[in-house]
Scaffold this motif. Structure first.
Motif, short mmCIF file in Angstrom:
data_model
loop_
_atom_site.label_atom_id
_atom_site.label_comp_id
_atom_site.label_asym_id
_atom_site.label_seq_id
_atom_site.Cartn_x
_atom_site.Cartn_y
_atom_site.Cartn_z
N CYS A 26 70.54 48.61 52.78
CA CYS A 26 69.49 47.43 53.00
C CYS A 26 68.57 47.81 53.91
CB CYS A 26 69.92 46.09 52.98
SG CYS A 26 68.58 44.88 52.57
N VAL A 28 65.72 45.78 54.77
CA VAL A 28 65.12 44.43 54.39
C VAL A 28 65.05 43.79 55.98
CG1 VAL A 28 64.33 42.47 53.38
CG2 VAL A 28 64.65 44.31 51.94
N GLY A 29 66.24 43.61 56.36
CA GLY A 29 66.51 43.10 57.61
C GLY A 29 66.32 41.47 58.06
N CYS A 30 66.90 40.71 56.93
CA CYS A 30 66.66 39.36 57.05
C CYS A 30 67.62 38.93 58.26
CB CYS A 30 67.24 38.52 55.87
SG CYS A 30 66.41 39.32 54.23
N TRP A 32 68.93 36.15 58.90
CA TRP A 32 70.00 35.10 58.54
C TRP A 32 70.89 35.67 57.41
CZ3 TRP A 32 68.97 35.27 53.40
CH2 TRP A 32 67.67 35.33 52.91
N CYS A 33 70.74 37.20 57.24
CA CYS A 33 71.49 37.70 56.36
C CYS A 33 73.01 37.70 56.71
CB CYS A 33 71.49 39.47 56.22
SG CYS A 33 72.26 40.36 55.18
N VAL A 35 75.35 39.36 54.84
CA VAL A 35 76.05 40.72 54.57
C VAL A 35 75.40 41.70 55.33
CG1 VAL A 35 77.40 40.15 52.35
CG2 VAL A 35 74.83 40.94 52.44
N SER A 38 76.51 45.38 55.10
CA SER A 38 75.81 46.27 53.99
C SER A 38 74.84 46.99 54.28
CB SER A 38 75.58 45.16 52.71
OG SER A 38 74.41 44.64 53.25
N TRP A 39 74.41 46.68 55.43
CA TRP A 39 73.00 47.53 55.59
C TRP A 39 73.05 49.11 55.75
CZ3 TRP A 39 70.11 44.14 59.91
CH2 TRP A 39 69.72 42.98 59.55
N GLY A 68 73.46 43.65 46.52
CA GLY A 68 73.56 44.53 47.84
C GLY A 68 73.95 43.58 49.21
N SER A 95 65.38 41.88 46.11
CA SER A 95 64.44 41.43 47.12
C SER A 95 63.10 41.78 46.72
CB SER A 95 64.49 41.74 48.42
OG SER A 95 64.51 43.18 48.68
N LYS A 112 61.70 38.07 50.34
CA LYS A 112 62.17 38.03 51.61
C LYS A 112 60.89 38.02 52.49
CE LYS A 112 66.45 37.30 50.47
NZ LYS A 112 66.66 38.05 49.46
FE1 SF4 Z 1 69.09 42.78 52.64
FE2 SF4 Z 1 69.68 40.73 51.12
FE3 SF4 Z 1 70.75 40.89 53.93
FE4 SF4 Z 1 68.19 40.50 53.39
S1 SF4 Z 1 69.72 39.07 52.48
S2 SF4 Z 1 68.87 41.81 54.78
S3 SF4 Z 1 67.69 41.50 51.53
S4 SF4 Z 1 71.26 42.28 52.05
#
Ligand code: SF4
Length: 193
Positions: A26, A28-30, A32-33, A35, A38-39, A68, A95, A112
């Motif tokens: 991933c 995107v880098g939220c 508050w993610c 997971v 998973s990045w 993801g 996303s 996001k």
């Molecule tokens: Fe990626 Fe989803 Fe985590 Fe945002 S919340 S960083 S889109 S895995």
């Protein structure tokens, strides 16, 4: 990254048994993610499509949720074709930051703030699911609701760690603007993955 048979806890398929396939990767880098592991694509196990199908069929799953990470990083045409040819519904949680590939029964678009979505996702989305972390996210959600297709279901979902503060604000918003529905992460209440 991982795969497991569980109950879909969110959105329009809430309460349905579903086989989850979580793809690693991933960008995107939220902040508050939940997971973050998973990045990075590399550390996760690799499986062939046939191995995945075997697992899904073994459990008798009728619905497969591809999540993801950001699953749209990959060409999902072969995986979704294989699943659908075997009578399994396909759903994606994305996303919307990449052009979508594959054939989908449910496209859950969860935009996001950290990376803008591509334009094509607004036509493709069956559900718009906005995670509410801050009250200002409601206005942002309304801006996205204006852009999605007219059949798209609209969901506001409190971010898990902020649920106590955000839920009353979301409830007020939905009562004032009934086109929205509330989605809760019911799998977390059930203590299942
Ligand atoms: Fe990626 Fe989803 Fe985590 Fe945002 S919340 S960083 S889109 S895995």
């Amino acid at each position: 990254m991982e795969h497991f048979y569980t109950i879909q806890g969110e959105g329009s398929n809430t309460g349905r048994a579903a086989y989850f396939i979580r793809l690693g990767g991933c960008d995107v880098g939220c902040v508050w993610c939940d997971v973050k592991e998973s990045w990075d694509i590399e550390p996760h196990p690799k499986m062939t499509l046939d191995e995945i199908l075997e697992e899904v069929l073994e459990f008798g799953a009728k619905l497969c949720v591809i999540t993801g990470g950001e699953p749209a990083l990959f060409n999902l045409e072969p995986l979704t074709a294989l699943l659908r040819n075997n009578g399994i519904e396909t759903a994606i949680e994305t996303s919307g930051t990449r052009e979508l590939t594959g054939k989908w029964d449910t496209v859950c678009f969860s935009p996001k703030k950290f990376k803008l979505p591509v334009e094509s996702i607004y036509k493709q989305a069956n559900e718009l699911k906005v995670i509410v972390y801050h009250p200002s996210d409601l206005q942002w959600a309304d801006e996205h609701a204006e852009k999605v297709n007219s059949n798209c279901l609209l969901y506001l979902q409190p971010e898990w760690s902020r649920e106590e503060e955000m839920l009353p604000i979301i409830i007020d918003h939905v009562k004032r603007s009934p086109r929205w529905r509330i989605s809760l992460q019911t799998h977390k209440y059930m203590n299942i993955p």
